[in-house]
Write a protein that holds these residues in place. Structure first.
Motif, PDB file in Angstrom:
ATOM      1  N   ARG A   1       7.483 -13.249   3.659  1.00 44.59           N
ATOM      2  CA  ARG A   1       7.194 -11.826   3.828  1.00 44.59           C
ATOM      3  C   ARG A   1       6.787 -11.561   5.288  1.00 44.59           C
ATOM      4  O   ARG A   1       5.666 -11.171   5.594  1.00 44.59           O
ATOM      5  CB  ARG A   1       6.122 -11.406   2.827  1.00 44.59           C
ATOM      6  CG  ARG A   1       6.609 -11.515   1.399  1.00 44.59           C
ATOM      7  CD  ARG A   1       5.503 -11.534   0.360  1.00 44.59           C
ATOM      8  NE  ARG A   1       4.664 -10.355   0.395  1.00 44.59           N
ATOM      9  CZ  ARG A   1       3.647 -10.141  -0.456  1.00 44.59           C
ATOM     10  NH1 ARG A   1       3.400 -11.049  -1.404  1.00 44.59           N
ATOM     11  NH2 ARG A   1       2.911  -9.065  -0.364  1.00 44.59           N
TER      12      ARG A   1
ATOM     13  N   GLU B   1       7.721  -9.358   7.582  1.00 48.28           N
ATOM     14  CA  GLU B   1       7.411  -8.005   8.036  1.00 48.28           C
ATOM     15  C   GLU B   1       5.974  -7.631   7.705  1.00 48.28           C
ATOM     16  O   GLU B   1       5.328  -6.885   8.455  1.00 48.28           O
ATOM     17  CB  GLU B   1       8.381  -7.010   7.409  1.00 48.28           C
ATOM     18  CG  GLU B   1       9.806  -7.117   7.951  1.00 48.28           C
ATOM     19  CD  GLU B   1      10.697  -6.017   7.443  1.00 48.28           C
ATOM     20  OE1 GLU B   1      10.185  -5.112   6.742  1.00 48.28           O
ATOM     21  OE2 GLU B   1      11.907  -6.045   7.740  1.00 48.28           O
ATOM     22  N   GLU B   2       5.462  -8.158   6.578  1.00 44.23           N
ATOM     23  CA  GLU B   2       4.087  -7.862   6.202  1.00 44.23           C
ATOM     24  C   GLU B   2       3.089  -8.708   6.994  1.00 44.23           C
ATOM     25  O   GLU B   2       1.951  -8.288   7.217  1.00 44.23           O
ATOM     26  CB  GLU B   2       3.907  -8.083   4.699  1.00 44.23           C
ATOM     27  CG  GLU B   2       4.697  -7.100   3.855  1.00 44.23           C
ATOM     28  CD  GLU B   2       4.727  -7.501   2.392  1.00 44.23           C
ATOM     29  OE1 GLU B   2       4.148  -6.755   1.579  1.00 44.23           O
ATOM     30  OE2 GLU B   2       5.320  -8.554   2.073  1.00 44.23           O
TER      31      GLU B   2
ATOM     32  N   LEU C   1       1.462 -14.959   3.828  1.00 46.23           N
ATOM     33  CA  LEU C   1       2.583 -14.021   3.823  1.00 46.23           C
ATOM     34  C   LEU C   1       3.820 -14.645   4.462  1.00 46.23           C
ATOM     35  O   LEU C   1       4.930 -14.505   3.951  1.00 46.23           O
ATOM     36  CB  LEU C   1       2.190 -12.742   4.548  1.00 46.23           C
ATOM     37  CG  LEU C   1       1.182 -11.840   3.827  1.00 46.23           C
ATOM     38  CD1 LEU C   1       0.646 -10.785   4.778  1.00 46.23           C
ATOM     39  CD2 LEU C   1       1.801 -11.197   2.594  1.00 46.23           C
TER      40      LEU C   1
ATOM     41  N   LEU D   1      -4.335  -4.549   3.253  1.00 53.18           N
ATOM     42  CA  LEU D   1      -3.116  -5.254   3.636  1.00 53.18           C
ATOM     43  C   LEU D   1      -2.544  -6.018   2.442  1.00 53.18           C
ATOM     44  O   LEU D   1      -3.270  -6.347   1.496  1.00 53.18           O
ATOM     45  CB  LEU D   1      -3.413  -6.237   4.781  1.00 53.18           C
ATOM     46  CG  LEU D   1      -3.750  -5.592   6.130  1.00 53.18           C
ATOM     47  CD1 LEU D   1      -4.106  -6.664   7.139  1.00 53.18           C
ATOM     48  CD2 LEU D   1      -2.589  -4.745   6.638  1.00 53.18           C
ATOM     49  N   PRO D   2      -1.258  -6.325   2.470  1.00 53.99           N
ATOM     50  CA  PRO D   2      -0.646  -7.044   1.354  1.00 53.99           C
ATOM     51  C   PRO D   2      -1.275  -8.412   1.152  1.00 53.99           C
ATOM     52  O   PRO D   2      -1.719  -9.069   2.103  1.00 53.99           O
ATOM     53  CB  PRO D   2       0.814  -7.190   1.785  1.00 53.99           C
ATOM     54  CG  PRO D   2       1.016  -6.154   2.841  1.00 53.99           C
ATOM     55  CD  PRO D   2      -0.291  -6.003   3.521  1.00 53.99           C
TER      56      PRO D   2
ATOM     57  N   ARG E   1      -4.426 -15.162   5.524  1.00 50.09           N
ATOM     58  CA  ARG E   1      -3.570 -14.132   4.932  1.00 50.09           C
ATOM     59  C   ARG E   1      -2.211 -14.090   5.635  1.00 50.09           C
ATOM     60  O   ARG E   1      -1.156 -14.013   4.993  1.00 50.09           O
ATOM     61  CB  ARG E   1      -4.246 -12.764   5.031  1.00 50.09           C
ATOM     62  CG  ARG E   1      -3.429 -11.609   4.443  1.00 50.09           C
ATOM     63  CD  ARG E   1      -3.337 -11.663   2.924  1.00 50.09           C
ATOM     64  NE  ARG E   1      -4.654 -11.561   2.341  1.00 50.09           N
ATOM     65  CZ  ARG E   1      -5.314 -10.413   2.104  1.00 50.09           C
ATOM     66  NH1 ARG E   1      -4.744  -9.252   2.394  1.00 50.09           N
ATOM     67  NH2 ARG E   1      -6.505 -10.424   1.553  1.00 50.09           N
TER      68      ARG E   1
END
Length: 305
Positions: free
Chosen positions: A228, A230-231, A223, A301-302, A219
């Motif tokens: 991404r 920050e995620e 990201l 989480l994203p 994951r």
């Protein structure tokens, strides 16, 4: 299958029985779980796979077992870590006959070759088979440093596709890009520098701690590759104390103990390595147990669609 040089490629541990004999079934079981958890490929018989502790026939046994599990779902690469160039070339040919998908080639073991000798080693192994190659540069451990100028001399070798950089100096990724453009696919090779490496152009990660925390590793990498950052950062910060374990001389013992703690394998290693004990064992155990207690809920989480 054709290698898609992208994503998380765990450096799979080789599992042993209590008498140090190969435990093929346990190795395969761990691999199947990693596939189920979404990894993108396998590195068999790397440093974490205890390559130099296995006999030649054992290495091929592991590769055949890996091929059975992968079944064309994800690519299999084998580490090439032999004492001489001729032995490395012979092993590359043998691995190709098994039918795996690529190689991760190390410099010759024991002897610390200079730049000219190192280039010749990689060039000879590259021409020994038709398999695509990831060069593994780890001067901190193997005392041989393939610098960017030497890498440029290998740009004409069509089978050399990727570079795993474990120099612990992410500035090198900029140097490779500035001198060689996109000639080589870049892989992060140090667990606790993976996000920094992606920011500078790495699109793959050869990882040790993914063996213990695969879903989170996948994951986080997804990201990061999507930009991404920050995620991805909360996962990275949670995992960081564990990722630091990849940078110690006893990384094999540390990673195998982590696997055992999370119920994904045995800490058994092959001599001269020994399982951890005393304060060192307690320290590593505390790090992993704290990671398990504070494990993020991936459902909250994203994700990357």
């Amino acid at each position: 299958m054709k290698v898609n040089w992208r994503g998380v490629f765990p450096a799979v541990t080789t599992q042993f029985n209590a008498d140090e004999s190969l435990n093929v079934e346990s190795t395969q079981r761990n691999m199947q779980r990693l596939i189920d958890d979404g990894v993108n490929g396998f590195i068999m018989l790397g440093t974490v796979g205890e390559n130099c502790s296995l006999r030649p026939e054992e290495k091929l046994t592991i590769l055949r077992a890996a091929k059975e599990v992968a079944g064309g779902k994800v690519p299999i690469l084998s580490g090439v870590a032999e004492f001489t160039t001729a032995q490395a070339a012979d092993y590359a040919k043998a691995a190709e006959k098994v039918g795996i998908d690529g190689l991760m080639v190390l410099p010759g073991m024991v002897y610390n070759s200079d730049a000219r000798e190192t280039v010749q080693h990689f060039r000879t192994v590259a021409r020994a088979s038709g398999l695509p190659i990831m060069i593994y540069n780890n001067p901190m451990v193997y005392r041989v440093d393939l610098k960017t100028e030497s890498l440029a001399q290998l740009a004409g070798e069509k089978t050399i596709v990727a570079l795993k950089d474990s120099s612990e100096d992410v500035r090198r990724l900029n140097d490779v890009h500035n001198i060689l453009g996109d000639r080589f696919v870049l892989f992060a090779g140090v667990d606790d520098l993976v996000i920094e490496s992606v920011l500078l152009g790495a699109v793959g990660w050869v990882s040790g701690l993914t063996n213990a925390f695969p879903k989170e590793s996948v994951r986080m990498m997804e990201l990061a590759l999507a930009g991404r950052y920050e995620e991805a950062l909360p996962i990275y910060r949670w995992l960081m104390p564990s990722l630091h374990l990849d940078t110690f001389p006893k990384l094999v013992q540390y990673i195998k103990l982590a696997e055992q703690i999370v119920g994904r394998g045995s800490e058994m290693v092959r001599s001269p390595r020994l399982v951890l004990e005393g304060e060192e064992r307690a320290r590593v155990t505390k790090i992993i147990e704290e990671a398990v207690r504070n494990r993020p809920d991936l459902d909250k989480l994203p994700s990357v669609a």
